[in-house]
Design a protein around this motif. Structure first.
Motif, PDB file in Angstrom:
ATOM      1  N   GLN A 181       0.833  -1.212   0.000  1.00 53.63           N
ATOM      2  CA  GLN A 181       0.000   0.000   0.000  1.00 53.63           C
ATOM      3  C   GLN A 181       0.864   1.258   0.000  1.00 53.63           C
ATOM      4  OE1 GLN A 181      -3.437   0.857   0.627  1.00 53.63           O
ATOM      5  NE2 GLN A 181      -4.389  -1.158   0.783  1.00 53.63           N
ATOM      6  N   LEU A 182       1.968   1.219   0.755  1.00 51.95           N
ATOM      7  CA  LEU A 182       2.794   2.409   0.924  1.00 51.95           C
ATOM      8  C   LEU A 182       3.981   2.460  -0.036  1.00 51.95           C
ATOM      9  CD1 LEU A 182       2.885   2.623   4.833  1.00 51.95           C
ATOM     10  CD2 LEU A 182       1.343   3.787   3.236  1.00 51.95           C
ATOM     11  N   GLY A 183       4.223   1.389  -0.782  1.00 53.93           N
ATOM     12  CA  GLY A 183       5.367   1.360  -1.685  1.00 53.93           C
ATOM     13  C   GLY A 183       6.686   1.284  -0.946  1.00 53.93           C
ATOM     14  N   LEU A 184       6.697   0.565   0.184  1.00 56.49           N
ATOM     15  CA  LEU A 184       7.895   0.421   1.004  1.00 56.49           C
ATOM     16  C   LEU A 184       8.290  -1.041   1.103  1.00 56.49           C
ATOM     17  CD1 LEU A 184       6.847   2.774   3.969  1.00 56.49           C
ATOM     18  CD2 LEU A 184       8.410   3.342   2.101  1.00 56.49           C
ATOM     19  N   THR A 185       9.470  -1.298   1.644  1.00 59.24           N
ATOM     20  CA  THR A 185       9.868  -2.666   1.932  1.00 59.24           C
ATOM     21  C   THR A 185       9.203  -3.116   3.230  1.00 59.24           C
ATOM     22  OG1 THR A 185      11.808  -2.054   3.247  1.00 59.24           O
ATOM     23  CG2 THR A 185      12.107  -2.255   0.845  1.00 59.24           C
ATOM     24  N   VAL A 186       9.119  -4.417   3.411  1.00 57.82           N
ATOM     25  CA  VAL A 186       8.537  -4.957   4.639  1.00 57.82           C
ATOM     26  C   VAL A 186       9.359  -4.528   5.850  1.00 57.82           C
ATOM     27  CG1 VAL A 186       8.012  -7.079   5.913  1.00 57.82           C
ATOM     28  CG2 VAL A 186       7.465  -6.923   3.480  1.00 57.82           C
ATOM     29  N   GLY A 187      10.672  -4.507   5.690  1.00 55.91           N
ATOM     30  CA  GLY A 187      11.543  -4.080   6.783  1.00 55.91           C
ATOM     31  C   GLY A 187      11.283  -2.638   7.198  1.00 55.91           C
ATOM     32  N   SER A 188      11.074  -1.778   6.210  1.00 61.88           N
ATOM     33  CA  SER A 188      10.785  -0.371   6.507  1.00 61.88           C
ATOM     34  C   SER A 188       9.456  -0.224   7.224  1.00 61.88           C
ATOM     35  CB  SER A 188      10.768   0.451   5.220  1.00 61.88           C
ATOM     36  OG  SER A 188      12.044   0.474   4.619  1.00 61.88           O
ATOM     37  N   VAL A 189       8.469  -1.017   6.807  1.00 61.32           N
ATOM     38  CA  VAL A 189       7.157  -0.966   7.453  1.00 61.32           C
ATOM     39  C   VAL A 189       7.271  -1.403   8.910  1.00 61.32           C
ATOM     40  CG1 VAL A 189       4.899  -2.092   7.535  1.00 61.32           C
ATOM     41  CG2 VAL A 189       5.779  -1.223   5.372  1.00 61.32           C
ATOM     42  N   ARG A 190       8.011  -2.470   9.149  1.00 60.36           N
ATOM     43  CA  ARG A 190       8.155  -2.943  10.527  1.00 60.36           C
ATOM     44  C   ARG A 190       8.839  -1.905  11.398  1.00 60.36           C
ATOM     45  NH1 ARG A 190      10.029  -9.063   8.818  1.00 60.36           N
ATOM     46  NH2 ARG A 190       7.911  -9.885   8.448  1.00 60.36           N
TER      47      ARG A 190
END
Length: 227
Positions: A181-190
């Motif tokens: 949804q945000l166009g980010l990596t999973v690591g960045s989201v966490r």
């Protein structure tokens, strides 16, 4: 290392059955059992479990009060509440008291064990069959906001992109879905979720979801009509 689990239920047969299922796992150890709230609070302090599996309806004190006392301590264990009723207001109160989630008592053993592992890892777990109806029934008129690590507080939320992130968490999306949804990596989201929870003084996503409802960022679905 085995997860240390304290099992709390006022019915001997239920408590023994839960303990047997949990103790059979190679990565879990039942370090104690309690039949009432007072014993649960005492043993949680003495035995230092990682997770307390807590019956929502007990005595002396009830499961909600016991949860509040346990989670209010320094280095508190995680609490996973079990209930027989998916529309039980006491469960929502338990989440506000600091529990990391709830499951119905009739869940399959595998789901219970998964819930314990999820809670121990620092995440929240909610019974899928009950979440929407529970929040829909009680969140809009629930009063004060969720309990932070330092006790109850008014529901003051974030702004900007953090506010949007809180909304996505409340919608039930996992890390990968939020990342898309945000166009980010999973690591960045966490990392962003960890920072959001830390900044708001919340334990996990369950507490974040409650806050989102209190702030009006998420709207409950109406309870299903009786058949």
């Amino acid at each position: 290392m085995s997860l240390r689990v304290l099992v709390v239920d006022d019915q001997d047969v239920v408590r023994a059955g839960l303990a047997a299922v949990i103790d059979a796992e190679t990565d879990m150890t039942v370090v104690g059992e309690a039949g009432d709230g007072a014993a649960a609070v005492r043993l949680a302090g003495e035995l230092a479990p990682d997770v307390v599996v807590m019956d929502s309806r007990m005595r002396d004190p009830d499961g909600i009060a016991a949860t509040r006392l346990i989670t209010g301590r320094e280095n508190a264990p995680r609490v996973l509440v079990l209930t027989s009723f998916d529309l039980d207001v006491h469960v929502f109160d338990a989440l506000r008291a600091g529990a990391s989630g709830f499951l119905l008592k009739d869940v399959p053993a595998a789901e219970l064990l998964h819930g314990i592992r999820v809670v121990a890892a620092g995440e929240g777990v909610l019974a899928p069959s009950a979440t929407r109806r529970l929040i829909g029934h009680y969140a809009s008129g629930a009063g004060t906001g969720p309990r932070s690590r330092n006790g109850p507080r008014e529901p003051v939320g974030p702004a900007g992109r953090e506010r949007h992130l809180l909304t996505l968490i409340a919608s039930g999306l996992d890390d990968a879905e939020i990342a898309r949804q945000l166009g980010l990596t999973v690591g960045s989201v966490r990392s962003r979720i960890d920072a959001l929870l830390g900044g708001l003084g919340l334990r996990d996503r369950v507490q974040a979801t409650i806050l989102a409802y209190d702030l009006g960022l998420a709207r409950p679905n109406p309870p299903a009509s009786p058949v």
